[in-house]
Design a protein around this motif. Structure first.
Motif, PDB file in Angstrom:
ATOM      1  N   UNK A   1      10.630  -7.574   3.557  1.00  0.00           N
ATOM      2  CA  UNK A   1      10.643  -6.500   2.553  1.00  0.00           C
ATOM      3  C   UNK A   1       9.330  -5.721   2.583  1.00  0.00           C
ATOM      4  N   UNK A   2       8.214  -6.430   2.706  1.00  0.00           N
ATOM      5  CA  UNK A   2       6.911  -5.760   2.793  1.00  0.00           C
ATOM      6  C   UNK A   2       6.856  -4.841   4.009  1.00  0.00           C
ATOM      7  N   UNK A   3       7.372  -5.324   5.121  1.00  0.00           N
ATOM      8  CA  UNK A   3       7.352  -4.544   6.360  1.00  0.00           C
ATOM      9  C   UNK A   3       8.170  -3.263   6.211  1.00  0.00           C
ATOM     10  N   UNK A   4       9.343  -3.367   5.639  1.00  0.00           N
ATOM     11  CA  UNK A   4      10.216  -2.207   5.484  1.00  0.00           C
ATOM     12  C   UNK A   4       9.546  -1.150   4.602  1.00  0.00           C
ATOM     13  N   UNK A   5       8.884  -1.571   3.536  1.00  0.00           N
ATOM     14  CA  UNK A   5       8.200  -0.624   2.635  1.00  0.00           C
ATOM     15  C   UNK A   5       7.089   0.132   3.354  1.00  0.00           C
ATOM     16  N   UNK A   6       6.499  -0.452   4.391  1.00  0.00           N
ATOM     17  CA  UNK A   6       5.393   0.193   5.116  1.00  0.00           C
ATOM     18  C   UNK A   6       5.854   1.203   6.156  1.00  0.00           C
ATOM     19  N   UNK A   7       7.158   1.272   6.418  1.00  0.00           N
ATOM     20  CA  UNK A   7       7.689   2.188   7.440  1.00  0.00           C
ATOM     21  C   UNK A   7       6.880   2.085   8.752  1.00  0.00           C
ATOM     22  N   UNK A   8       6.962   0.940   9.396  1.00  0.00           N
ATOM     23  CA  UNK A   8       6.100   0.653  10.558  1.00  0.00           C
ATOM     24  C   UNK A   8       6.380   1.518  11.777  1.00  0.00           C
ATOM     25  N   UNK A   9       5.312   1.745  12.544  1.00  0.00           N
ATOM     26  CA  UNK A   9       5.428   2.436  13.842  1.00  0.00           C
ATOM     27  C   UNK A   9       5.895   1.477  14.931  1.00  0.00           C
ATOM     28  N   UNK A  10       5.424   0.221  14.844  1.00  0.00           N
ATOM     29  CA  UNK A  10       5.732  -0.794  15.851  1.00  0.00           C
ATOM     30  C   UNK A  10       5.587  -2.160  15.193  1.00  0.00           C
ATOM     31  N   UNK A  11       6.416  -3.097  15.613  1.00  0.00           N
ATOM     32  CA  UNK A  11       6.468  -4.409  14.961  1.00  0.00           C
ATOM     33  C   UNK A  11       6.261  -5.557  15.945  1.00  0.00           C
ATOM     34  N   UNK A  12       5.547  -6.573  15.474  1.00  0.00           N
ATOM     35  CA  UNK A  12       5.499  -7.875  16.142  1.00  0.00           C
ATOM     36  C   UNK A  12       5.987  -8.843  15.074  1.00  0.00           C
ATOM     37  N   UNK A  13       7.141  -9.461  15.293  1.00  0.00           N
ATOM     38  CA  UNK A  13       7.784 -10.272  14.256  1.00  0.00           C
ATOM     39  C   UNK A  13       7.839 -11.730  14.685  1.00  0.00           C
TER      40      UNK A  13
END
Length: 142
Positions: A72-84
């Motif tokens: 949920x935190x990640x989605x709110x930040x509207x990321x450019x690129x993700x490492x999950x």
């Protein structure tokens, strides 16, 4: 043997520990880490390996979200690129971003795939997988 018998419609899934045995007959496809992106590490895994990797990522200045609501935190930040870190976290993050599928491009490291969720690069790994400096190694390839 099963992996070799599959055609393009087959998708092999399972634990990170099985990936080497599934991919070895065909050989890994190496993928280049996309350049010019601000990476966000999403650590929903409680595995000690992931927690150490997240701490090391923070220490080198990479933004990290963690905890039970990491997706949920990640989605709110509207990321450019993700490492999950972690399969369930990956699923929840991608669902939150409105993505039902990804296109896998290859591995940036053995057992660490790079995919695209639309225009967003997504690097994933199993919770208990990888060296403590995994994020530094990935980000250092930029």
């Amino acid at each position: 043997r099963i992996a070799n018998a599959c055609d393009a419609r087959c998708i092999a899934v399972g634990s990170g520990g099985l990936a080497r045995w599934v991919l070895t007959p065909r050989g890994p496809v190496l993928a280049e880490v996309p350049r010019g992106r601000r990476w966000l590490v999403v650590c929903g895994s409680l595995h000690p390996v992931s927690l150490r990797q997240a701490a090391r990522a923070r220490a080198i200045g990479v933004e990290v979200v963690s905890g039970p609501d990491a997706a949920e935190q990640a989605v709110r930040r509207k990321p450019e690129a993700l490492i999950i870190f972690g399969g369930e976290t990956t699923f929840e993050t991608l669902r939150g971003l409105g993505r039902e599928s990804v296109t896998t491009l290859g591995e940036v490291l053995p057992g660490v795939p790079l995919s695209m969720a639309g225009e967003t690069p997504v690097i994933t790994k199993a919770g208990g997988f990888g060296a403590d400096d995994l994020v530094r190694t990935i980000v250092g390839k930029r």
